[in-house]
Enzyme design. Structure first.
Site, PDB file in Angstrom:
ATOM      1  N   ASP A   1     -16.165   9.779 -33.740  1.00 53.17           N
ATOM      2  CA  ASP A   1     -15.665  10.167 -35.068  1.00 53.17           C
ATOM      3  C   ASP A   1     -15.580  11.547 -35.219  1.00 53.17           C
ATOM      4  OD1 ASP A   1     -18.237  10.921 -35.232  1.00 53.17           O
ATOM      5  OD2 ASP A   1     -18.588   9.155 -36.824  1.00 53.17           O
TER       6      ASP A   1
ATOM      7  N   ARG B   1     -23.384  27.447 -34.558  1.00 50.69           N
ATOM      8  CA  ARG B   1     -24.495  27.922 -33.437  1.00 50.69           C
ATOM      9  C   ARG B   1     -23.804  29.322 -32.823  1.00 50.69           C
ATOM     10  NH1 ARG B   1     -24.882  23.234 -29.364  1.00 50.69           N
ATOM     11  NH2 ARG B   1     -22.944  23.557 -27.986  1.00 50.69           N
TER      12      ARG B   1
ATOM     13  N   ASP C   1     -22.677  19.035 -18.057  1.00 52.39           N
ATOM     14  CA  ASP C   1     -21.833  19.570 -19.214  1.00 52.39           C
ATOM     15  C   ASP C   1     -22.877  20.311 -20.156  1.00 52.39           C
ATOM     16  OD1 ASP C   1     -22.299  16.866 -19.237  1.00 52.39           O
ATOM     17  OD2 ASP C   1     -21.717  16.948 -21.566  1.00 52.39           O
ATOM     18  N   ASN C   2     -24.112  20.084 -19.752  1.00 49.18           N
ATOM     19  CA  ASN C   2     -25.192  20.732 -20.763  1.00 49.18           C
ATOM     20  C   ASN C   2     -26.110  21.700 -19.820  1.00 49.18           C
ATOM     21  OD1 ASN C   2     -24.371  19.047 -22.978  1.00 49.18           O
ATOM     22  ND2 ASN C   2     -25.871  17.443 -22.765  1.00 49.18           N
TER      23      ASN C   2
ATOM     24  N   GLY D   1     -15.529  17.165 -28.289  1.00 45.16           N
ATOM     25  CA  GLY D   1     -14.927  16.040 -28.991  1.00 45.16           C
ATOM     26  C   GLY D   1     -15.084  16.223 -30.588  1.00 45.16           C
TER      27      GLY D   1
ATOM     28  N   GLY E   1     -15.161  17.706 -22.552  1.00 40.56           N
ATOM     29  CA  GLY E   1     -14.539  18.527 -23.838  1.00 40.56           C
ATOM     30  C   GLY E   1     -15.312  18.521 -25.121  1.00 40.56           C
TER      31      GLY E   1
HETATM   32  P1  AMP Z   1     -23.340  15.777 -26.124  1.00 37.40           P
HETATM   33  O1  AMP Z   1     -24.316  14.553 -26.198  1.00 37.40           O
HETATM   34  O2  AMP Z   1     -23.643  16.663 -27.428  1.00 37.40           O
HETATM   35  O3  AMP Z   1     -23.611  16.777 -24.938  1.00 37.40           O
HETATM   36  O4  AMP Z   1     -21.766  15.462 -25.978  1.00 37.40           O
HETATM   37  C1  AMP Z   1     -21.591  14.857 -24.807  1.00 37.40           C
HETATM   38  C2  AMP Z   1     -19.878  14.457 -25.023  1.00 37.40           C
HETATM   39  O5  AMP Z   1     -19.683  13.712 -26.200  1.00 37.40           O
HETATM   40  C3  AMP Z   1     -19.089  15.853 -25.378  1.00 37.40           C
HETATM   41  O6  AMP Z   1     -17.646  15.771 -24.853  1.00 37.40           O
HETATM   42  C4  AMP Z   1     -19.083  15.713 -26.732  1.00 37.40           C
HETATM   43  O7  AMP Z   1     -18.048  16.309 -27.661  1.00 37.40           O
HETATM   44  C5  AMP Z   1     -18.694  14.183 -27.325  1.00 37.40           C
HETATM   45  N1  AMP Z   1     -19.180  13.524 -28.250  1.00 37.40           N
HETATM   46  C6  AMP Z   1     -20.481  13.474 -28.725  1.00 37.40           C
HETATM   47  N2  AMP Z   1     -20.667  12.921 -30.128  1.00 37.40           N
HETATM   48  C7  AMP Z   1     -19.261  12.847 -30.388  1.00 37.40           C
HETATM   49  C8  AMP Z   1     -18.718  12.308 -31.705  1.00 37.40           C
HETATM   50  N3  AMP Z   1     -19.458  11.828 -32.628  1.00 37.40           N
HETATM   51  N4  AMP Z   1     -17.398  12.452 -31.712  1.00 37.40           N
HETATM   52  C9  AMP Z   1     -16.531  13.079 -30.687  1.00 37.40           C
HETATM   53  N5  AMP Z   1     -17.038  13.465 -29.809  1.00 37.40           N
HETATM   54  C10 AMP Z   1     -18.335  13.292 -29.268  1.00 37.40           C
HETATM   55 MG    MG Z   2     -23.007  18.471 -24.672  1.00 38.11          MG
END
Ligand code: AMP
Ligand code: MG
Length: 495
Positions: free
Chosen positions: A127, A178, A254-255, A94, A92
């Site tokens: 965070d 975005r 998820d991507n 985050g 989800g």
């Molecule tokens: P991503 O690498 O951006 O595709 O993120 C993968 C997962 O990690 C997703 O659920 C994001 O919402 C969560 N996530 C990545 N960085 C953070 C952060 N700094 N704080 C909270 N959730 C994060």
């Molecule tokens: Mg992602």
């Protein structure tokens, strides 16, 4: 065209309304000292938003998610996902928010979404924040990918928050705004399936059909048609990444979008030297998401989508598996067709009619062996990928010196003879082989300057990549490969 002033920005909340089980109402965290760093004015106008208003304090409130128009219902979206092959039933948003859906003046619906807008109930240990550098990376690289004509989410703006973000060091914080066709992912379907709620899964599939693949609605088996449409969209997307040397870096489920847009620019990069084994991400130790692995990994992600959709494909689960398998098997041929068309164009041979049947054919219109031999040559010599195809156009114009300098392999001349005999069109090649891409050393240089407060290098880089095929005097350094002392290049995720 009239642009919406502040009071008339209208955000729908269709996702939240139709799929409340996957949407947690939330809002952006206030920023101590907001400052707009970059705004894509052309995109704003395309969306019907007034750039001057977006620059105002109210506009910044929208771009931070702290002040949203009446009727908007920002949410954090739930999704699951396979990350590096391991399943997480609850990921989800985050640190992200879906502000809502925006109808552009042409009648197309877009998600307006924020990243770095504070912790949400999905934040786990994170965070909820993002730093200026990585948000500008997404801004710059997605703009480059869009300029190359490849489907992608687009960055509208990056706003510095004035908040400090703790990573290896203390960094300035930022929020990225975005725009996407939607944020539905393979992981969204995995979440709905894992919930065990078949009605939710069906509503999600109906929502996806309406938003992205409306023709599926009238098919004999709409959910199978949805799956086939996603297979086609993703096969085409990954083929186009391969043609320009784009390495996504973190192709988790998820991507991987349902729309077929590129999403989540984390540890992404464009190839410098051509090598299928290229990995830039610092956390991709096994090379799962290496350049050359991308088609296989996207197909793997689509198999996970198929599993999630099984209950909708047929009441008889054995038959559902067979249908899914059959549809998934079309990935290879769809990928190969887009890749072959793209290579034909890159080689200046688009004017030759495509081979109507996939078997090697005696009249020589099948370019498979020519392309295969070229890729072998490139893998052995690993020249700068982008420079190579521009140099090849120079060879088509009669000067082989640049391409020989890049590929000092005795087999090159034999290959060139075979290719030149087909009459490549050099001008057409220059229209499809970019001269300017967001090169890794230039992106790093620009992000370092921006983190220190100087946005000049980001702006100059954007100018170059906005018109990727149009070689212009004064931009020589944007066309040149990385200097010898740059690298090995690594990019970092989750910052
Ligand atoms: P991503 O690498 O951006 O595709 O993120 C993968 C997962 O990690 C997703 O659920 C994001 O919402 C969560 N996530 C990545 N960085 C953070 C952060 N700094 N704080 C909270 N959730 C994060
Ligand atoms: Mg992602």
């Amino acid at each position: 065209m009239s642009l919406a002033p502040s009071s008339t920005v209208v955000l729908d909340h269709r996702f939240a309304r139709e799929l409340p089980e996957m949407a947690i109402p939330w809002q952006g965290e206030a920023a101590p000292d907001p400052r707009l760093l970059v705004l894509d004015e052309r995109l704003a106008v395309e969306l019907g938003l007034d750039p001057d208003w977006l620059r105002s304090p109210d506009g910044l409130g929208l771009l931070l998610g702290t002040e949203v128009p009446d009727g908007a219902e920002p949410v954090a979206q739930a999704y699951a996902g396979h990350q590096f092959g391991g399943f997480s039933p609850r990921l989800g948003d985050g640190r992200a928010l879906l502000l809502g859906e925006l109808l552009d003046p042409g009648g197309r619906l877009h998600d307006l979404h924020l990243k770095g807008s504070g912790r949400t109930p999905f934040a786990r240990g994170g965070d909820g924040l993002a730093a200026v550098g990585p948000m500008l990376r997404e801004y710059v690289v997605s703009r480059g990918v869009h300029a190359l004509g490849i489907p992608t989410t687009r960055a509208l703006a990056v706003v510095a928050t004035g908040r400090e973000v703790l990573r290896d060091t203390v960094l300035p914080g930022a929020v990225l705004a975005r725009v996407a066709a939607s944020h539905l992912r393979v992981g969204s379907f995995q979440y709905a399936r894992a919930s065990g709620d078949l009605d939710l899964l069906r509503r999600l599939a109906d929502h996806a059909i309406t938003r992205h693949h409306p023709a599926a609605a009238t098919a004999a088996n709409p959910y199978l048609a949805l799956f086939e449409a996603v297979v086609a969209a993703q096969a085409s997307l990954v083929a186009r990444w391969m043609l320009v040397g784009f390495v996504h870096g973190v192709l988790n489920t998820d991507n991987t979008t349902i729309s077929g847009e590129t999403i989540d620019y984390g540890p992404c990069a464009f190839l410098d030297a051509f090598d299928p084994a290229t990995v830039y991400s610092s956390i991709d130790h096994g090379g799962r998401y290496a350049y050359g692995n991308q088609p296989a990994v996207v197909q793997w992600n689509l198999a996970r989508l198929a599993e999630a959709l099984l209950p909708l494909l047929d009441q008889d689960q054995e038959r559902a598996v067979a249908l899914a398998q059959q549809a998934l098997e079309t990935f290879r041929t769809r990928y190969a067709a887009v890749h072959a068309d793209g290579m034909r164009a890159k080689l200046g041979l688009a004017h030759r009619s495509p081979d109507p049947d996939p078997d090697p054919d005696p009249d020589g219109t099948d370019l498979g062996p020519l392309v295969g031999d070229l890729l072998e040559l490139l893998t052995r010599a690993h020249p700068d990928h982008t420079s190579f195809f521009r140099a090849l156009a120079t060879a088509a114009r009669g000067d082989r010196a640049p391409v020989r300098a890049l590929v000092p392999d005795p087999a090159l001349d034999g290959w060139l003879e075979r290719w030149l005999a087909l009459g490549p069109d050099a001008a057409a090649m220059d229209g499809v082989n970019p001269v300017y891409i967001p090169r890794n050393h230039l992106v790093e240089e620009a992000l370092t300057a921006a983190t220190g407060g100087d946005l000049g290098p980001v702006e100059r880089l954007l100018e170059a990549v906005d018109a990727p095929y149009d070689e212009r005097p004064g931009l020589e350094r944007y066309a040149a490969p990385a200097p010898g002392d740059f690298g090995p290049y690594q990019t970092f995720c989750g910052t």
